[in-house]
Design a protein around this motif. Structure first.
Motif, PDB file in Angstrom:
ATOM      1  N   UNK A 122       0.923  -1.239  -0.108  1.00  0.00           N
ATOM      2  CA  UNK A 122       0.036   0.077  -0.100  1.00  0.00           C
ATOM      3  C   UNK A 122       0.933   1.349   0.191  1.00  0.00           C
ATOM      4  N   UNK A 123       0.593   2.322  -0.579  1.00  0.00           N
ATOM      5  CA  UNK A 123       1.258   3.326  -0.961  1.00  0.00           C
ATOM      6  C   UNK A 123       0.599   4.564  -0.340  1.00  0.00           C
ATOM      7  N   UNK A 124       1.417   5.593   0.179  1.00  0.00           N
ATOM      8  CA  UNK A 124       0.895   6.799   0.601  1.00  0.00           C
ATOM      9  C   UNK A 124       1.886   7.860  -0.050  1.00  0.00           C
ATOM     10  N   UNK A 125       1.196   8.590  -1.065  1.00  0.00           N
ATOM     11  CA  UNK A 125       1.763   9.926  -1.454  1.00  0.00           C
ATOM     12  C   UNK A 125       1.480  11.218  -0.991  1.00  0.00           C
ATOM     13  N   UNK A 126       2.460  11.904  -0.443  1.00  0.00           N
ATOM     14  CA  UNK A 126       2.424  13.187  -0.049  1.00  0.00           C
ATOM     15  C   UNK A 126       2.967  14.166  -0.714  1.00  0.00           C
ATOM     16  N   UNK A 127       2.149  15.218  -1.154  1.00  0.00           N
ATOM     17  CA  UNK A 127       2.526  16.167  -2.048  1.00  0.00           C
ATOM     18  C   UNK A 127       2.742  17.629  -1.150  1.00  0.00           C
ATOM     19  N   UNK A 128       3.108  18.450  -1.763  1.00  0.00           N
ATOM     20  CA  UNK A 128       3.451  19.890  -1.004  1.00  0.00           C
ATOM     21  C   UNK A 128       3.826  19.918   0.427  1.00  0.00           C
ATOM     22  N   UNK A 129       4.897  19.004   0.582  1.00  0.00           N
ATOM     23  CA  UNK A 129       5.361  18.574   1.947  1.00  0.00           C
ATOM     24  C   UNK A 129       5.944  20.398   2.691  1.00  0.00           C
ATOM     25  N   UNK A 130       5.521  20.269   3.871  1.00  0.00           N
ATOM     26  CA  UNK A 130       5.963  21.364   4.556  1.00  0.00           C
ATOM     27  C   UNK A 130       6.607  20.654   5.928  1.00  0.00           C
ATOM     28  N   UNK A 131       7.482  21.676   6.428  1.00  0.00           N
ATOM     29  CA  UNK A 131       8.016  21.131   7.762  1.00  0.00           C
ATOM     30  C   UNK A 131       7.234  20.634   8.982  1.00  0.00           C
ATOM     31  N   UNK A 132       5.956  21.071   8.869  1.00  0.00           N
ATOM     32  CA  UNK A 132       4.621  20.461   9.611  1.00  0.00           C
ATOM     33  C   UNK A 132       4.574  18.963   9.334  1.00  0.00           C
ATOM     34  N   UNK A 133       5.045  18.527   8.367  1.00  0.00           N
ATOM     35  CA  UNK A 133       4.866  17.140   8.029  1.00  0.00           C
ATOM     36  C   UNK A 133       6.035  16.289   8.371  1.00  0.00           C
ATOM     37  N   UNK A 134       6.969  16.631   8.981  1.00  0.00           N
ATOM     38  CA  UNK A 134       7.852  16.058   9.652  1.00  0.00           C
ATOM     39  C   UNK A 134       7.597  15.223  10.829  1.00  0.00           C
ATOM     40  N   UNK A 135       7.742  13.974  10.642  1.00  0.00           N
ATOM     41  CA  UNK A 135       7.214  13.294  11.689  1.00  0.00           C
ATOM     42  C   UNK A 135       7.606  11.655  11.348  1.00  0.00           C
ATOM     43  N   UNK A 136       7.404  10.618  12.078  1.00  0.00           N
ATOM     44  CA  UNK A 136       7.420   9.093  11.700  1.00  0.00           C
ATOM     45  C   UNK A 136       6.063   8.980  11.428  1.00  0.00           C
ATOM     46  N   UNK A 137       5.865   8.204  10.179  1.00  0.00           N
ATOM     47  CA  UNK A 137       4.666   7.638   9.507  1.00  0.00           C
ATOM     48  C   UNK A 137       4.592   6.126   9.526  1.00  0.00           C
ATOM     49  N   UNK A 138       3.554   5.543  10.067  1.00  0.00           N
ATOM     50  CA  UNK A 138       3.291   4.529  10.259  1.00  0.00           C
ATOM     51  C   UNK A 138       2.093   3.806   9.382  1.00  0.00           C
ATOM     52  N   UNK A 139       2.259   2.463   9.069  1.00  0.00           N
ATOM     53  CA  UNK A 139       1.165   1.829   8.553  1.00  0.00           C
ATOM     54  C   UNK A 139       0.614   0.801   9.458  1.00  0.00           C
ATOM     55  N   UNK A 140      -0.744   0.419   9.202  1.00  0.00           N
ATOM     56  CA  UNK A 140      -1.589  -0.450  10.215  1.00  0.00           C
ATOM     57  C   UNK A 140      -2.339  -1.280   9.364  1.00  0.00           C
ATOM     58  N   UNK A 141      -2.392  -2.514   9.841  1.00  0.00           N
ATOM     59  CA  UNK A 141      -3.732  -3.360   9.043  1.00  0.00           C
ATOM     60  C   UNK A 141      -4.875  -3.696  10.177  1.00  0.00           C
ATOM     61  N   UNK A 142      -6.013  -4.114   9.590  1.00  0.00           N
ATOM     62  CA  UNK A 142      -7.196  -4.685  10.077  1.00  0.00           C
ATOM     63  C   UNK A 142      -7.866  -5.327   9.296  1.00  0.00           C
ATOM     64  N   UNK A 143      -8.391  -6.328   9.873  1.00  0.00           N
ATOM     65  CA  UNK A 143      -9.614  -7.364   8.852  1.00  0.00           C
ATOM     66  C   UNK A 143     -10.599  -6.029   8.451  1.00  0.00           C
ATOM     67  N   UNK A 144     -10.807  -6.456   7.206  1.00  0.00           N
ATOM     68  CA  UNK A 144     -11.552  -5.570   6.275  1.00  0.00           C
ATOM     69  C   UNK A 144     -12.864  -5.170   6.761  1.00  0.00           C
ATOM     70  N   UNK A 145     -13.380  -4.130   6.825  1.00  0.00           N
ATOM     71  CA  UNK A 145     -14.764  -3.527   7.152  1.00  0.00           C
ATOM     72  C   UNK A 145     -15.497  -2.908   6.040  1.00  0.00           C
ATOM     73  N   UNK A 146     -16.623  -2.533   5.948  1.00  0.00           N
ATOM     74  CA  UNK A 146     -17.219  -1.934   4.922  1.00  0.00           C
ATOM     75  C   UNK A 146     -16.507  -0.565   4.433  1.00  0.00           C
ATOM     76  N   UNK A 147     -15.914   0.240   5.621  1.00  0.00           N
ATOM     77  CA  UNK A 147     -15.408   1.131   5.352  1.00  0.00           C
ATOM     78  C   UNK A 147     -14.113   1.209   6.037  1.00  0.00           C
TER      79      UNK A 147
END
Length: 125
Positions: free
Chosen positions: A79-104
């Motif tokens: 799974x991908x996450x594209x982040x555009x127009x990055x600013x210093x406020x976006x500086x941090x650690x990014x995590x992905x996580x999973x769960x059994x699928x729901x309707x949304x």
């Protein structure tokens, strides 16, 4: 057992873009919702974007102002996450996580079962 590994973080200049990847091993992502979260030091982990198992429902945090684009390639178990127009406020650690699928999918971190170790994104000139 499912293991998630984030990649694609790094140092980028303000205004630039990054594409983060969440790869899985030990299990398929086919039946899992995936969420991306970020957590700055001393702050709660907040949802950024999520996608359901089929890629038909995608949610992104309103404060992203359309800068976050989530997608998935189940054939690559990624799974991908594209982040555009990055600013210093976006500086941090990014995590992905999973769960059994729901309707949304959900941006609530407590709703996810497996987490990766995170990838650091630093936005600086």
């Amino acid at each position: 057992q499912l293991q998630l590994v984030e990649s694609g973080g790094g140092l980028v200049r303000p205004g630039g873009s990054l594409r983060l990847a969440c790869g899985a091993s030990g299990s398929t992502l086919d039946y899992l919702d995936i969420g991306w979260f970020r957590q700055a030091p001393g702050k709660e982990r907040g949802g950024v974007s999520c996608i359901d198992s089929r890629g038909s429902t995608m949610v992104s945090v309103d404060s992203g102002n359309g800068r976050f684009t989530i997608s998935r390639d189940n054939a690559k178990n990624t799974v991908y996450l594209r982040i555009d127009s990055l600013s210093p406020k976006d500086t941090t650690v990014y995590y992905c996580a999973s769960r059994t699928t729901r309707s949304i999918c959900s941006l609530g971190s407590s709703r996810y079962d497996y987490w990766g170790q995170g990838t650091q994104v630093t936005v600086s000139s």
